[in-house]
Design an enzyme around this catalytic site. Structure first.
Site, PDB file in Angstrom:
ATOM      1  N   ASP A 136      -1.417  -4.632  -2.336  1.00  0.00           N
ATOM      2  CA  ASP A 136      -2.364  -4.253  -1.292  1.00  0.00           C
ATOM      3  C   ASP A 136      -1.742  -4.271   0.097  1.00  0.00           C
ATOM      4  O   ASP A 136      -2.147  -5.045   0.969  1.00  0.00           O
ATOM      5  CB  ASP A 136      -3.594  -5.165  -1.330  1.00  0.00           C
ATOM      6  CG  ASP A 136      -4.273  -5.114  -2.680  1.00  0.00           C
ATOM      7  OD1 ASP A 136      -4.271  -4.035  -3.285  1.00  0.00           O
ATOM      8  OD2 ASP A 136      -4.793  -6.142  -3.123  1.00  0.00           O
ATOM      9  N   THR A 137      -0.744  -3.436   0.303  1.00  0.00           N
ATOM     10  CA  THR A 137      -0.226  -3.202   1.640  1.00  0.00           C
ATOM     11  C   THR A 137      -1.375  -2.778   2.546  1.00  0.00           C
ATOM     12  O   THR A 137      -2.260  -2.054   2.124  1.00  0.00           O
ATOM     13  CB  THR A 137       0.841  -2.096   1.597  1.00  0.00           C
ATOM     14  OG1 THR A 137       1.960  -2.552   0.828  1.00  0.00           O
ATOM     15  CG2 THR A 137       1.303  -1.721   2.999  1.00  0.00           C
ATOM     16  N   VAL A 138      -1.356  -3.232   3.799  1.00  0.00           N
ATOM     17  CA  VAL A 138      -2.424  -2.861   4.728  1.00  0.00           C
ATOM     18  C   VAL A 138      -1.851  -2.011   5.855  1.00  0.00           C
ATOM     19  O   VAL A 138      -0.666  -2.124   6.201  1.00  0.00           O
ATOM     20  CB  VAL A 138      -3.123  -4.118   5.314  1.00  0.00           C
ATOM     21  CG1 VAL A 138      -3.699  -4.965   4.191  1.00  0.00           C
ATOM     22  CG2 VAL A 138      -2.181  -4.944   6.181  1.00  0.00           C
TER      23      VAL A 138
END
Length: 309
Positions: free
Chosen positions: A140-142
């Site tokens: 879950d890179t933001v």
């Protein structure tokens, strides 16, 4: 939006503020609560880009920085200071322990690296070691993209990287032209901004970020430009034949001013993964719009857009 609604708030500051909030939330794979390396440590990548001046700053494989995006922001700002002694050039990217030392000298909060490990990430780490499988491992890179009232844009991205990565591994979130992109509109071309998530090795090998940005600068039909570029340069790329499962998603802005001076901005998102979390808001919105986009069984790419201004 609070940053943008202030008297002096800029797109670059707003992106930094938004991503800092996401880094502080252990539900995401960025900053606190990031995936752990094979040695059980946190190593983060982050970058930010200023569309007005092309400024860029990034930190790579760094631990002990409470908010990696803030270090990237400082580097981007410092990169504008070209009047350096002896012809020295300000850095765009710093990696490892020296990046932490540089960040501390710039007033960015640094902590013991263990303080970046959340109880949840420690528990998952033990499970991953037992499985030695990438199934259900969070990636879950933001990221955030923004355009301000002056028509300037910015983009940023922050990531703890894939779970059980080899220490020292650098992903797309720290690489110029891979994790994010921003460039203001000119008299002849529209402006664009994007932030990209997924498997960094695939994103970097395919050059998909800059290819998509070039496509939507050159073509008014954003949907066709994105879908054809992702299909040709990512899903069908010969450079990615060694990868079993394609993994990439992006949020983008395309904007330009009309002859009367009015700003027209389109927000688009696309992903080849099963799902992707999305949120957006404009100055005329009463509250943010947030949702999880899910790809249909018959779809190879999930793609949608909205005129936001």
């Amino acid at each position: 939006m609070a940053v943008l609604n202030s008297d002096s708030g800029t797109a670059l500051e707003a992106v930094q503020a938004a991503i800092s909030e996401l880094e502080n939330d252990p539900a995401t794979n960025a900053g606190y609560g990031s995936n752990l390396t094979r040695q059980g440590t946190v190593e983060c990548d982050a970058s930010i880009m200023d569309g007005q001046q092309g400024g860029f700053g990034a930190v790579a494989a760094v631990g002990g920085i409470a908010n990696p995006i803030q270090a990237a922001y400082k580097m981007c700002k410092n990169g504008r200071e070209l009047d350096m002694p002896a012809g020295l050039v300000p850095p765009m990217v710093l990696a490892g322990p020296d990046a932490k030392a540089w960040a501390a000298a710039q007033g960015v909060a640094t902590i013991d690296n263990d303080q970046l490990t959340s109880p949840e990430s420690a528990g998952k780490y033990c499970g991953y070691l037992q499985q030695l499988s990438n199934e259900d491992i969070r990636q879950d890179t933001v990221g955030a993209i923004c355009i301000d009232a002056q028509g300037h844009c910015a983009a940023g991205v922050s990531s703890g990287g894939i779970a059980l990565k080899i220490p020292g591994r650098v992903g797309e979130a720290a690489v110029y032209g891979a994790g994010c992109w921003a460039q203001d509109a000119t008299l002849d071309t529209p402006g664009v901004a994007c932030s990209v998530s997924g498997t960094g090795e695939q994103i970097m090998r395919s050059l998909i970020t800059t290819k998509c940005m070039d496509a939507i600068v050159q073509h008014d039909d954003v949907q066709t430009a994105l879908s054809e570029t992702i299909k040709r340069s990512f899903l069908e790329s010969p450079l990615l034949r060694m990868h079993m499962e394609p993994s990439m998603g992006m949020i983008t802005l395309r904007f330009e001013r009309s002859s009367s001076g009015d700003l027209r901005a389109e927000f688009w998102y696309a992903h080849v993964t099963d799902s992707m979390g999305i949120g957006y808001m404009s100055a005329s919105s009463a509250k943010p719009t947030t949702f999880v986009s899910r790809k249909g069984r018959a779809e190879s790419i999930r793609l949608s857009g909205k005129l936001v201004r």
